[in-house]
Write a protein that holds these residues in place. Structure first.
Motif, PDB file in Angstrom:
ATOM      1  N   THR A 149       0.809  -1.213   0.000  1.00  0.00           N
ATOM      2  CA  THR A 149       0.000   0.000   0.000  1.00  0.00           C
ATOM      3  C   THR A 149       0.847   1.271   0.000  1.00  0.00           C
ATOM      4  N   VAL A 150       2.163   1.147   0.287  1.00  0.00           N
ATOM      5  CA  VAL A 150       3.044   2.314   0.182  1.00  0.00           C
ATOM      6  C   VAL A 150       3.138   2.767  -1.266  1.00  0.00           C
ATOM      7  N   PHE A 151       3.113   1.820  -2.201  1.00  0.00           N
ATOM      8  CA  PHE A 151       3.349   2.114  -3.606  1.00  0.00           C
ATOM      9  C   PHE A 151       2.063   2.106  -4.438  1.00  0.00           C
ATOM     10  N   LEU A 152       0.956   1.662  -3.849  1.00  0.00           N
ATOM     11  CA  LEU A 152      -0.301   1.591  -4.581  1.00  0.00           C
ATOM     12  C   LEU A 152      -1.219   2.731  -4.156  1.00  0.00           C
ATOM     13  N   ARG A 153      -1.840   3.372  -5.137  1.00  0.00           N
ATOM     14  CA  ARG A 153      -2.823   4.404  -4.840  1.00  0.00           C
ATOM     15  C   ARG A 153      -4.194   3.923  -5.268  1.00  0.00           C
ATOM     16  N   PHE A 154      -5.152   4.055  -4.367  1.00  0.00           N
ATOM     17  CA  PHE A 154      -6.516   3.598  -4.590  1.00  0.00           C
ATOM     18  C   PHE A 154      -7.166   4.369  -5.735  1.00  0.00           C
ATOM     19  N   VAL A 155      -7.823   3.634  -6.638  1.00  0.00           N
ATOM     20  CA  VAL A 155      -8.631   4.259  -7.685  1.00  0.00           C
ATOM     21  C   VAL A 155     -10.109   4.084  -7.359  1.00  0.00           C
ATOM     22  N   ALA A 156     -10.576   2.844  -7.315  1.00  0.00           N
ATOM     23  CA  ALA A 156     -11.965   2.553  -6.965  1.00  0.00           C
ATOM     24  C   ALA A 156     -12.124   1.042  -6.868  1.00  0.00           C
ATOM     25  N   GLY A 157     -13.179   0.607  -6.212  1.00  0.00           N
ATOM     26  CA  GLY A 157     -13.420  -0.820  -6.047  1.00  0.00           C
ATOM     27  C   GLY A 157     -14.843  -1.192  -6.405  1.00  0.00           C
ATOM     28  N   SER A 158     -15.071  -2.514  -6.497  1.00  0.00           N
ATOM     29  CA  SER A 158     -16.399  -3.028  -6.824  1.00  0.00           C
ATOM     30  C   SER A 158     -16.535  -4.416  -6.242  1.00  0.00           C
ATOM     31  N   GLY A 159     -17.712  -4.719  -5.689  1.00  0.00           N
ATOM     32  CA  GLY A 159     -17.991  -6.080  -5.261  1.00  0.00           C
ATOM     33  C   GLY A 159     -18.123  -6.979  -6.467  1.00  0.00           C
TER      34      GLY A 159
END
Length: 314
Positions: free
Chosen positions: A110-120
């Protein structure tokens, strides 16, 4: 098809499993995701095989989807998964790995990943459409990473698979990016045993957020987030932390017309407690203490972080 959409798809390469000369990974028996959207693309991951009974695992796959010199504005994500699927989350990173790299997700990622969006996922798929005229913006020179979660609650070995349909925003619309806001301390040092940390930040400008979450990793035991405005303090989150919250924490979602308002002079106070059961001191990446928001960035501010009281872009 709009010229910008065509250029975006060229930059991303062929749709995975969506026709053309690249058939993509094989589909598991009975797994029939719909085709890619006309104004978008599909990310089809290879099957994840041999998940043992009573196993709960989150995998991260670095895809061949990368932006070139243009923003990628996403309007809708829709995840489809086989029977043991739980969710899929789209992240982006500027720290590229070989496409197809797949491993169990770790907190350090998570240090290198940036959240965009999620979906079930859960079978038929659940749409996640950015509210109002907001878009999920992926900046230039980013690689897409998929977090795909599987939960085998059966008594037999199961295989899992995930597909994500991405619908692009209309480039002719008045799109407003949903950017990121983080209250954090990147100089964390968490010794063995019980410890705590307080992060205090004073807002330097007005920002509206429509999405807000706390963030810790597996050694977290409790996180509280308070906002003080005009001398009055409100408790935003008070969470007894669970390891599964690392990738899908409790959240606040607001309408664009009724955002979570942060105003100049407001104080955000993040308090974190940990129980480090190991023998080594944990640093930032191995553990975290973060309040994270997705903003309504009508001013074009970009991604902002308050790091132990000091503001900057990230």
């Amino acid at each position: 098809m709009n010229k910008l959409i065509v250029l975006t798809l060229i930059a991303f390469g062929c749709d995975s499993g969506g026709g053309g000369g690249n058939p993509g990974p094989d589909l598991l028996p009975g797994f029939t995701p719909p085709p890619p959207p006309v104004n978008g693309f599909q990310i089809l991951l290879p099957p994840y095989r041999g998940l043992q009974p009573s196993t709960d695992i989150e995998m991260c796959t670095w895809t061949d989807k990368t932006t070139s010199d243009k923003n990628l504005d996403i309007k809708t994500l829709e995840a489809y998964q086989s029977g043991i699927g739980h969710h899929a989350v789209v992240y982006m990173t500027s720290f590229a790995r070989t496409p197809g790299t797949t491993r169990e997700c770790s907190g350090a990622d998570t240090v290198f990943l940036r959240f965009v969006a999620g979906s079930g996922g859960e079978g038929q798929g659940i749409k996640n459409t950015a509210p109002g005229n907001l878009v999920y913006r992926v900046p230039p020179n980013m690689q897409i990473v998929i977090n795909h979660h599987y939960l085998n609650a059966t008594s037999s070995v199961q295989d899992g698979q995930t597909a994500v349909n991405v619908t692009l925003a209309d480039p002719n619309a008045q799109n407003i990016p949903s950017d990121s806001l983080a209250f954090v301390d990147t100089n964390l040092n968490i010794p063995p045993g019980a410890s705590s940390k307080d992060i205090r930040c004073i807002m330097q400008g007005d920002i509206d957020a429509w999405y807000f979450i706390p963030h810790m990793h597996r050694w977290g035991s409790h996180i509280a987030i308070d906002r003080t405005h005009a001398g009055a303090t409100d408790r935003v989150f008070d969470v007894q932390w669970q390891p599964e919250y690392t990738f899908h924490p409790p959240e606040i979602r607001r309408e664009v017309t009724d955002p979570f308002a942060l105003r100049t002079g407001d104080e955000i106070h993040v308090h974190c407690d940990w129980n480090n059961t190991g023998t080594d001191t944990l640093t930032f990446g191995m553990e975290m203490c973060v309040a994270f928001g997705a903003t309504i960035d009508s001013q074009g501010i970009g991604n902002l972080a308050c790091d132990a009281g000091a503001w900057g872009h990230f």
